[in-house]
Enzyme design. Structure first.
Site, PDB file in Angstrom:
ATOM      1  N   HIS A  33       0.714  -1.172   0.222  1.00  0.00           N
ATOM      2  CA  HIS A  33       0.034   0.087   0.076  1.00  0.00           C
ATOM      3  C   HIS A  33       0.892   1.276   0.014  1.00  0.00           C
ATOM      4  O   HIS A  33       0.329   2.287  -0.444  1.00  0.00           O
ATOM      5  CB  HIS A  33      -1.024  -0.140   1.150  1.00  0.00           C
ATOM      6  CG  HIS A  33      -2.330  -0.912   0.895  1.00  0.00           C
ATOM      7  ND1 HIS A  33      -2.197  -2.016   1.374  1.00  0.00           N
ATOM      8  CD2 HIS A  33      -3.123  -0.998  -0.135  1.00  0.00           C
ATOM      9  CE1 HIS A  33      -3.079  -2.698   0.974  1.00  0.00           C
ATOM     10  NE2 HIS A  33      -3.961  -2.010   0.169  1.00  0.00           N
ATOM     11  N   GLU A  48     -11.065 -10.961  -5.011  1.00  0.00           N
ATOM     12  CA  GLU A  48      -9.705 -10.667  -4.636  1.00  0.00           C
ATOM     13  C   GLU A  48      -9.279 -11.867  -3.794  1.00  0.00           C
ATOM     14  O   GLU A  48      -8.110 -12.007  -2.968  1.00  0.00           O
ATOM     15  CB  GLU A  48      -9.353  -9.339  -3.980  1.00  0.00           C
ATOM     16  CG  GLU A  48     -10.432  -8.976  -2.631  1.00  0.00           C
ATOM     17  CD  GLU A  48      -9.840  -7.706  -2.090  1.00  0.00           C
ATOM     18  OE1 GLU A  48      -8.641  -7.040  -2.708  1.00  0.00           O
ATOM     19  OE2 GLU A  48     -10.821  -7.242  -1.354  1.00  0.00           O
ATOM     20  N   ASN A  76      -4.145  -7.322  -6.696  1.00  0.00           N
ATOM     21  CA  ASN A  76      -3.021  -7.258  -5.612  1.00  0.00           C
ATOM     22  C   ASN A  76      -3.469  -8.438  -4.506  1.00  0.00           C
ATOM     23  O   ASN A  76      -2.355  -9.187  -4.321  1.00  0.00           O
ATOM     24  CB  ASN A  76      -2.927  -5.981  -4.846  1.00  0.00           C
ATOM     25  CG  ASN A  76      -3.047  -4.594  -5.710  1.00  0.00           C
ATOM     26  OD1 ASN A  76      -2.518  -5.013  -6.990  1.00  0.00           O
ATOM     27  ND2 ASN A  76      -3.608  -3.398  -5.376  1.00  0.00           N
ATOM     28  N   ASP A  77      -4.649  -8.435  -3.925  1.00  0.00           N
ATOM     29  CA  ASP A  77      -4.653  -9.352  -3.211  1.00  0.00           C
ATOM     30  C   ASP A  77      -5.045 -10.649  -3.789  1.00  0.00           C
ATOM     31  O   ASP A  77      -4.476 -11.827  -3.170  1.00  0.00           O
ATOM     32  CB  ASP A  77      -6.014  -9.052  -2.150  1.00  0.00           C
ATOM     33  CG  ASP A  77      -5.524  -8.249  -1.036  1.00  0.00           C
ATOM     34  OD1 ASP A  77      -4.613  -8.616  -0.422  1.00  0.00           O
ATOM     35  OD2 ASP A  77      -6.362  -7.215  -0.737  1.00  0.00           O
ATOM     36  N   ARG A 104       2.079  -9.645   0.056  1.00  0.00           N
ATOM     37  CA  ARG A 104       2.420  -8.518  -1.004  1.00  0.00           C
ATOM     38  C   ARG A 104       3.695  -7.382  -0.525  1.00  0.00           C
ATOM     39  O   ARG A 104       4.027  -6.692  -0.954  1.00  0.00           O
ATOM     40  CB  ARG A 104       1.055  -7.764  -1.465  1.00  0.00           C
ATOM     41  CG  ARG A 104       0.381  -7.302  -0.394  1.00  0.00           C
ATOM     42  CD  ARG A 104      -0.894  -7.074  -0.819  1.00  0.00           C
ATOM     43  NE  ARG A 104      -1.389  -5.939  -1.380  1.00  0.00           N
ATOM     44  CZ  ARG A 104      -2.236  -5.229  -1.395  1.00  0.00           C
ATOM     45  NH1 ARG A 104      -3.525  -5.998  -1.210  1.00  0.00           N
ATOM     46  NH2 ARG A 104      -2.644  -4.155  -1.972  1.00  0.00           N
ATOM     47  N   CYS A 109      -9.660  -3.383 -10.414  1.00  0.00           N
ATOM     48  CA  CYS A 109      -9.039  -2.163  -9.681  1.00  0.00           C
ATOM     49  C   CYS A 109      -7.606  -2.365  -9.159  1.00  0.00           C
ATOM     50  O   CYS A 109      -7.156  -1.525  -8.362  1.00  0.00           O
ATOM     51  CB  CYS A 109      -9.998  -1.461  -8.659  1.00  0.00           C
ATOM     52  SG  CYS A 109     -10.335  -2.810  -7.297  1.00  0.00           S
TER      53      CYS A 109
HETATM   54  C1  PEP Z   1      -6.635  -5.442  -4.614  1.00  0.00           C
HETATM   55  O1  PEP Z   1      -6.328  -6.011  -3.680  1.00  0.00           O
HETATM   56  O2  PEP Z   1      -6.054  -5.550  -5.634  1.00  0.00           O
HETATM   57  C2  PEP Z   1      -7.309  -3.949  -4.305  1.00  0.00           C
HETATM   58  C3  PEP Z   1      -7.376  -3.037  -5.178  1.00  0.00           C
HETATM   59  O3  PEP Z   1      -7.271  -3.751  -2.922  1.00  0.00           O
HETATM   60  P1  PEP Z   1      -5.961  -3.134  -2.057  1.00  0.00           P
HETATM   61  O4  PEP Z   1      -4.955  -2.923  -2.926  1.00  0.00           O
HETATM   62  O5  PEP Z   1      -6.618  -1.927  -1.508  1.00  0.00           O
HETATM   63  O6  PEP Z   1      -6.075  -4.436  -1.187  1.00  0.00           O
HETATM   64 MG    MG Z   2      -7.255  -5.780  -1.860  1.00  0.00          MG
END
Ligand code: PEP
Ligand code: MG
Length: 507
Positions: free
Chosen positions: A125, A367, A390-391, A401, A438
């Protein structure tokens, strides 16, 4: 301080002056003969755990206040000084072992020119925040903070992931030229802002922006964003602590929604836990926080906090075009429970005669691998999907991550990743709903043609990446993208997918 904040402070003062609390400390000090820091920690920790285990939701939610107050006492006793990254007086580059997201949020964007940290990966993040702030950043450097000293001149090359310590004149000049070229390239993409994200053969996609703080919403139009595909609402809580009460949230969401005008704004409900710990709040010391009490799991355990957030979104929704999205759904029950709480929130607003966005659309984040597998069931119960790559990568490949040692395994081109995306899109389309992506993969121009070919409807990313993704889409043919996607689904290795992409780009 506003009224609600005063209320929280008053509650904290009451706790601090509570005779029972004092008595417990005094007794423990006299009987156990242990140091005061340990006693403060153990008594408050016990209290927090008891409250968190309570079946009463209101009592569970009080645990945050106890945790908050006891951490303040401990910081005082231990003389912990918090290094502030805000309000600096000189330009600098921050080099650190790690910067947690709550601290990254407070970064002084005027004076901090770049960051270089030992921990993390491209999807941690802090890296995401740096991307949003358009701040050069290199993460996952392992031990750079041990080699770089205050006063060193360094170059932080976010493109190559390289940090150069005390460069010579020639290198400095070379980087100055690179910066100029980068600027030129960005300027050349600017006219695309007004044009649609449409392929040469007429297939149109929707490109949206991800935001972390409300003020970013004003800037998205400059990049041609067609809405906000992900507002990470938890950052409001990370900066405001547990005191992000309903009115503060209502104002923040209203500001974002009004800034977007008629464009859609997808507000993701609070996704704390994992690497996004609220400062001084709910340090539950989980062994595996990323597999633990995060996102929708936290919200469902804290229904009053959750409902306050939903009420704030529903009320703010009347100012424009808002949508709600639930993070980290891993089973149908979670989605059903969240939807039931949303109904309760609607009824509470109606009882108070508050105006709300009654027919607000509700989406599910995909996710967690289990959500992919049951995407056909989830799709029947919500209005849209958004793939959080990402998750999804983290949980599919078992790769933390935030851990630079294993970040090499997080691979957007991994056949498993492509197949899961395909499975999600097909399930959504069969149920007649649309899919956004996203996660950071949506802004990776290398894979844009595959994602387009797999049938993704919408891409949401840091606003500054939109022009490049649009340029790739406008230079591609949808039919070619489909063929490419089909072929990539048959690949055994990600290197095979990479070869296909290279061939595609040449063409
Ligand atoms: C993701 O996990 O891809 C996502 C968009 O949420 P975050 O990155 O905030 O966990
Ligand atoms: Mg996420």
């Amino acid at each position: 301080k506003n009224k609600a904040q005063q209320g929280i402070l008053r509650a904290h003062i009451l706790m601090l002056t509570d005779a029972d609390f004092h008595e417990q400390m005094k007794n423990a000090l006299e009987k156990q003969l242990e140091n005061i820091e340990w006693i403060v920690w153990s008594i408050s920790h016990k209290l927090v755990q008891t409250l968190l285990a309570s079946p009463n939701a209101q009592l569970r939610e009080r645990a945050g206040d106890i945790s908050d107050v006891s951490h303040s006492i401990l910081n005082k006793l231990l003389a912990v000084t918090q290094v502030s990254l805000s309000n600096l007086t000189e330009d600098c580059i921050v080099v650190a072992h790690d910067i947690p997201p709550s601290a990254a949020l407070t970064i002084d964007k005027k004076h901090i020119k770049a960051i270089a940290i030992d921990a993390g990966s491209a999807t941690s993040h802090t890296a995401i925040l740096a991307r949003s702030f358009q701040m050069p950043a290199v993460v996952g450097l392992s031990c750079a903070s041990q080699f770089i000293n205050s006063g060193d001149v360094i170059i932080v090359d976010g493109n190559s992931g390289c940090v150069i310590i005390n460069p010579n004149e020639k290198t400095l000049l070379q980087y100055q030229n690179e910066m100029d070229l980068y600027e030129k390239k960005s300027n050349s993409l600017r006219p695309l802002r007004e044009l649609p994200a449409v392929t040469k053969d007429g297939k149109q996609f929707v490109l949206k922006a991800n935001i972390e703080v409300p003020t970013e919403a004003e800037k998205i139009a400059a990049y041609g964003a067609e809405g906000i595909g992900l507002y990470r609402s938890e950052f409001l809580f990370l900066s405001a602590g547990c005191g992000a009460e309903e009115e503060l949230q209502y104002k923040a969401y209203s500001d974002v929604i009004k800034s977007a005008g008629t464009l859609p704004v997808t507000i993701r409900t609070i996704d704390v836990g994992g690497d996004k710990m609220m400062p001084n709040f709910f340090r539950t010391e989980e062994r595996n926080p990323l597999l633990g009490w995060r996102a929708i799991r936290f919200s469902l355990a804290m229904p009053e906090l959750f409902k306050a957030q939903l009420r704030a979104i529903l009320r703010a929704g009347v100012h424009g075009n808002a949508q709600i999205m639930f993070p980290m759904i891993s089973c149908v029950d979670e989605l059903e429970q969240a939807l039931a709480i949303l109904e309760e929130a609607k009824n509470e607003c109606k009882e108070k005669k508050q105006k709300i966005a009654e027919n607000i659309k509700v989406g599910t984040m995909i996710e967690v691998p289990s959500a992919v597998i049951i995407a056909d069931i989830l799709a029947k119960k919500c209005d849209f999907f958004s793939i959080g790559t990402n998750d999804l990568m983290q949980y599919t490949f078992a790769v933390d991550r935030g851990n630079e040692k294993v970040s090499y395994l997080a691979d957007h081109l991994h056949p498993a990743m492509l197949r899961m995306i395909k499975c999600t899109i097909d399930a959504a389309h069969n149920a007649g709903i649309k899919v956004t992506m996203c996660g950071e993969m949506a802004g990776n121009t290398n894979v844009t043609p595959i994602l387009a070919g797999l049938g993704l409807d919408s891409f949401s990313m840091s606003a500054s990446l939109i022009p490049e993704v649009k340029s790739v889409i406008r230079n591609s043919c949808y039919e070619d993208c489909r063929t490419l996607a089909e072929k990539s689904l048959t690949c055994e290795h990600s290197s095979d997918v990479q070869k296909l992409l290279k061939k595609f780009a040449k063409k």
